[in-house]
Design an enzyme around this catalytic site. Sequence first.
Site, PDB file in Angstrom:
ATOM      1  N   SER A  98       0.631  -1.255  -0.084  1.00 57.95           N
ATOM      2  CA  SER A  98      -0.082  -0.016  -0.074  1.00 57.95           C
ATOM      3  C   SER A  98       0.812   1.242   0.363  1.00 57.95           C
ATOM      4  O   SER A  98       0.262   2.527  -0.196  1.00 57.95           O
ATOM      5  CB  SER A  98      -0.905   0.007   1.315  1.00 57.95           C
ATOM      6  OG  SER A  98      -1.984  -1.036   0.994  1.00 57.95           O
ATOM      7  N   SER A 362       5.062 -11.864   5.990  1.00 64.17           N
ATOM      8  CA  SER A 362       3.853 -11.107   6.495  1.00 64.17           C
ATOM      9  C   SER A 362       2.965 -12.166   7.066  1.00 64.17           C
ATOM     10  O   SER A 362       3.222 -13.150   7.390  1.00 64.17           O
ATOM     11  CB  SER A 362       3.303 -10.568   5.179  1.00 64.17           C
ATOM     12  OG  SER A 362       2.749 -11.528   4.264  1.00 64.17           O
TER      13      SER A 362
HETATM   14  S1  HEL Z   1      -3.534  -3.995   4.838  1.00 63.81           S
HETATM   15  C1  HEL Z   1      -3.009  -2.552   5.672  1.00 63.81           C
HETATM   16  C2  HEL Z   1      -1.834  -2.100   4.830  1.00 63.81           C
HETATM   17  N1  HEL Z   1      -2.279  -2.266   3.563  1.00 63.81           N
HETATM   18  C3  HEL Z   1      -3.476  -2.940   3.366  1.00 63.81           C
HETATM   19  C4  HEL Z   1      -3.038  -3.467   2.107  1.00 63.81           C
HETATM   20  C5  HEL Z   1      -1.860  -2.748   2.334  1.00 63.81           C
HETATM   21  N2  HEL Z   1      -2.856  -4.964   2.147  1.00 63.81           N
HETATM   22  C6  HEL Z   1      -3.702  -5.797   1.934  1.00 63.81           C
HETATM   23  O1  HEL Z   1      -4.767  -5.559   1.799  1.00 63.81           O
HETATM   24  C7  HEL Z   1      -3.271  -7.194   1.943  1.00 63.81           C
HETATM   25  C8  HEL Z   1      -3.973  -8.025   2.874  1.00 63.81           C
HETATM   26  C9  HEL Z   1      -3.554  -9.510   3.104  1.00 63.81           C
HETATM   27  C10 HEL Z   1      -2.276  -9.544   3.758  1.00 63.81           C
HETATM   28  C11 HEL Z   1      -1.988 -11.032   4.286  1.00 63.81           C
HETATM   29  C12 HEL Z   1      -0.447 -11.039   4.551  1.00 63.81           C
HETATM   30  O2  HEL Z   1      -0.277 -10.810   5.746  1.00 63.81           O
HETATM   31  O3  HEL Z   1       0.178 -11.079   3.786  1.00 63.81           O
HETATM   32  N3  HEL Z   1      -2.814 -11.243   5.299  1.00 63.81           N
HETATM   33  C13 HEL Z   1      -3.920 -12.242   5.419  1.00 63.81           C
HETATM   34  O4  HEL Z   1      -4.066 -12.810   4.249  1.00 63.81           O
HETATM   35  C14 HEL Z   1      -4.606 -12.331   6.608  1.00 63.81           C
HETATM   36  N4  HEL Z   1      -5.663 -13.504   6.438  1.00 63.81           N
HETATM   37  C15 HEL Z   1      -3.900  -1.352   6.295  1.00 63.81           C
HETATM   38  C16 HEL Z   1      -2.088  -3.236   6.794  1.00 63.81           C
HETATM   39  C17 HEL Z   1      -1.343  -0.798   5.216  1.00 63.81           C
HETATM   40  O5  HEL Z   1      -0.645  -0.654   5.808  1.00 63.81           O
HETATM   41  O6  HEL Z   1      -1.864   0.115   4.409  1.00 63.81           O
HETATM   42  O7  HEL Z   1      -0.874  -2.773   2.023  1.00 63.81           O
END
Ligand code: HEL
Length: 406
Positions: A98, A362
Amino acid sequence: MISATVGRGAVLGAVALSLLGVPAQAAPGQARAESAAALPAPDTAALREVLRSAVAQGAPGAMARIDDNGAMYTAARGFADRGAQRAIHATDRFRIGSVTKTFSAVVLLQLMDERKLSLDASVNRYLPGLLPDDRITVRHLLSHRSGLYDYTNDLFAKTVSGFEAVRDKVYTYRQLVDLSLKKPRTDPPGTAYSYSNTNFVVAGMLIEKLTGRSVRSAYENRIFKPLKLNDTAYVHPDVKIPGRYARGYLTPDRAGAPLVDSTEQTASWAQSAGAIISSPRDLNTFLSALAGGRLLSSAALSEMKRFTKVNSTTAYGLGLRRRDLSCGVSVYGHTGVVQGYYTYAFTNKDGRRSVTALANTSNNTTVLNTMAGTLESAFCGKRSNPKRAKAVFERTEDVAPTVVRH
Ligand code: HEL
């Protein structure tokens, strides 16, 4: 240049330029040291300790680079590639997740500067009929106040199977928006902050509509090329990271299960919300240029820095996070979570000191919170209050609980 290899797979402390010239600490009682000149020197020993902890907590590797008014400090520990046992290095590229949102917001704010976009206009004015509510404005998208449901809550409710189901998929923007619109909206437009990738998918559609070109060419022509960000790329839907890179390792939900190599993926579920690839040098250059006023007019930068409070230590502007550190310093940038990669990229108010840190794992909240300590060591120096810092970083980031577990 000093660089030392300490222990198996650990590369510590490459000081490319000395940190001489970093000014003395701010006067006692000065609550907010905003310009780099008023910041204490980075605590590089603490930075190395943060990376060491992240690796001890399950990240194959962790690295960081601080750029400080012409001086540069890098540190790295552990592996970029577990199979090949290649040590991670602060020049490695990675998926920035992001942090991409900051690039997308900059492009839209440049279009505002060019009078091609109004922040308070309805999104449907530019993309007729796309959204079910004419009250949703461009500003609502960029500040996560549209109420549009985040479709990634559903895609990644199950971490590994969710990832495997999308890793080779190629979505159109429209398909991602449709996934969101199948669900009720979270709030009426403009009433509440609720982080949603959908907002920045629509931002990508706006970029393409208003420029008549792909988001890739908008990023390249407006940001990557002018700033000479030669490590930075938007390759969607290609799955490979160009150049030398850190592999990404996703932590399964089941305790003890082996890490999943998640390096290759289309990142199509993210696109303009999260598919850029970059390096610490380039992210520091980008944020420094942004905060230094070299990408946007001062009016546009002020709009970007109109923050909505998220919790006691974080706030969100337009594609920009603010974090308020334990020493009273506020820093600006973004975090990124994409399968296998945790990124922190932040700069101070005048853009003269920036830090980018990566852990190549992650779905491991302990590591995510530990890596937030890189900001404390980079901006608070030895004045950091470890007690308060711990409390700050134990807080839940503003994410749907199904997406990042806390
Ligand atoms: S999440 C956050 C971060 N952003 C958002 C975006 C990003 N990433 C995602 O939406 C990926 C979500 C899946 C991540 C996955 C993992 O940990 O790899 N987790 C799962 O599948 C859990 N079931 C708001 C943290 C941000 O900091 O803006 O990048």
